[in-house]
Design a protein around this motif. Sequence first.
Motif, PDB file in Angstrom:
ATOM      1  N   TYR A 107      -1.267   4.201   0.741  1.00  0.00           N
ATOM      2  CA  TYR A 107      -0.623   2.805   0.398  1.00  0.00           C
ATOM      3  C   TYR A 107       0.397   3.096  -0.449  1.00  0.00           C
ATOM      4  O   TYR A 107       1.394   2.536  -0.519  1.00  0.00           O
ATOM      5  N   ARG A 117      -5.433   2.627   5.877  1.00  0.00           N
ATOM      6  CA  ARG A 117      -4.487   2.333   4.890  1.00  0.00           C
ATOM      7  C   ARG A 117      -4.659   0.821   4.440  1.00  0.00           C
ATOM      8  O   ARG A 117      -4.677   0.423   3.407  1.00  0.00           O
ATOM      9  N   TYR A 118      -4.660  -0.064   5.493  1.00  0.00           N
ATOM     10  CA  TYR A 118      -4.703  -1.271   5.388  1.00  0.00           C
ATOM     11  C   TYR A 118      -6.353  -2.015   5.151  1.00  0.00           C
ATOM     12  O   TYR A 118      -6.402  -3.038   4.323  1.00  0.00           O
ATOM     13  N   GLU A 129      -6.890  -1.684   1.558  1.00  0.00           N
ATOM     14  CA  GLU A 129      -6.021  -2.790   0.636  1.00  0.00           C
ATOM     15  C   GLU A 129      -6.636  -4.123   0.611  1.00  0.00           C
ATOM     16  O   GLU A 129      -6.938  -4.607  -0.449  1.00  0.00           O
ATOM     17  N   VAL A 177       0.584  -6.413   3.880  1.00  0.00           N
ATOM     18  CA  VAL A 177      -0.886  -6.264   4.628  1.00  0.00           C
ATOM     19  C   VAL A 177      -1.405  -7.113   5.381  1.00  0.00           C
ATOM     20  O   VAL A 177      -1.787  -6.985   6.488  1.00  0.00           O
ATOM     21  N   THR A 212       0.315  -7.285   8.723  1.00  0.00           N
ATOM     22  CA  THR A 212       0.159  -6.249   9.269  1.00  0.00           C
ATOM     23  C   THR A 212      -1.250  -6.233  10.150  1.00  0.00           C
ATOM     24  O   THR A 212      -1.723  -5.413  11.371  1.00  0.00           O
TER      25      THR A 212
END
Length: 469
Positions: free
Chosen positions: A88, A351-352, A355, A370, A373
């Motif tokens: 990210y 990736r998300y 986060e 984030v 998404t």
Amino acid sequence: MVTTPIVVAPEIDFTGVRAEFGLVDEFPDEALAEARTATDRFASERDDRTDLPVVTIDPPGSMDLDQALHLERTDTGFVLHYAIADVYAVVEPGGALDLETHRRAQTFYLPDGSVPLHPRVLSENAASLLPGAVRPAVLWRIEMDEYAEPVAISVSRARVRSVARLDYAGVQRDADAGTLHPSIAALPEFGRLREVAARARGAIELRLPEQDVVEDGDGWRLDIEPRTEADDWNSHVSLLTGMCAARIMIDAKTGLLRTLPPADPDAVASLRRTACSLGVEWPGGMSVGAFLAGLDANLPTTLVLMSEAPTLLRGASYVAFDGELPELTVHGAIGAAYAHVTAPLRRLSDRYATEVCLAVSSGTELPGDVRDTLGLLPKIMSSSDSLAGKVGRACIDLAEAVVLSSRVGETFDATVLKDATERRDAEIFIPSETVIAQCTGTPAEGQRVTVRLVLADPASRRVQFACEP
């Protein structure tokens, strides 16, 4: 969790499979330019943990190194530091590279190489946790008790530097010799304790060995590469981290989980019949998870059972939530809540989810991109997983057709795994070739039969046997 057999065949041309499924290695110029000039957007916020001697464990030759670990045995248990490539931080939200990775969703692995999620200049260089290089990472710290159960979890951004790139076979050799790298000296004890915990949870673990397609005179053969305990020990590091991530997100009521309903009883019964056909003992009171965990991973019969076992995992999905927990939060094959967070170079969802864990752990607001998404990811990842399954099946079909193409007309001893139905031929297993295939005729399930190879066509990726009278 790997659910299809792993085949390595660098000498076979899989260009046709790539073309059929639209898999392109090259990236759009703008996306590639962003990858080449990527910088760490959080450089000023990182802890310097280059003092931590983390190491990577991956297949030989791997360059997309997502994970590096340091595992310490303490007086009260274990402390795991697990560094994950901070993707990210180097992919600009809304940029050309971000959009392209959303289209790809994951790295696709074929027997002759991969089609990467990110440009190799990033995934195999600037963002990869290569030895000796200082890299941006998300650093998990998991403190455990004497049974390797987590008691304290934290996650933060850090700079790390791997001190060694190890592979599974080498780690196993060092473990057997008592000469493990100091950073993972506690890995065997940790792995065995986590295995005990997995069985207690009723976990269903698919331990698929690798199959290598190699030239053999004028033809080909399939060789099974031994699967080591080190493979499983390392897998438990990732599984534990994913379970801790799920706990963080569930407590915060925001995140992305990987879920799976319990195994269907009919699927368990079918696998039990397959075991019986193969002559593999499955005691009546033993759970499916305990049965699979007790199999010798390097026997051909185990490859068959592990290849059939994914039928137990039907219904796997991603579920996003924000403010209210979903109805199903558990992954049935793991026996606990679970999230993907340890392979962001190869899988978009990680990736998300990472986060979310960072925001919760630091008490900061989740970035707007984030949050926006999260709700899109279940559809993106499910579609990508479906494509990966089709690609994997096509590659196995092609590899088997090539391996057997010079042997049309030969006879083989086989075991019937499944009866023929109105919709499909009988399914057989040929132990000498480690092949599961279709067979015409009406042989009975569990019967030992002689079959003749009547078709092995690489162009159509078809293999067909006929039952001999």
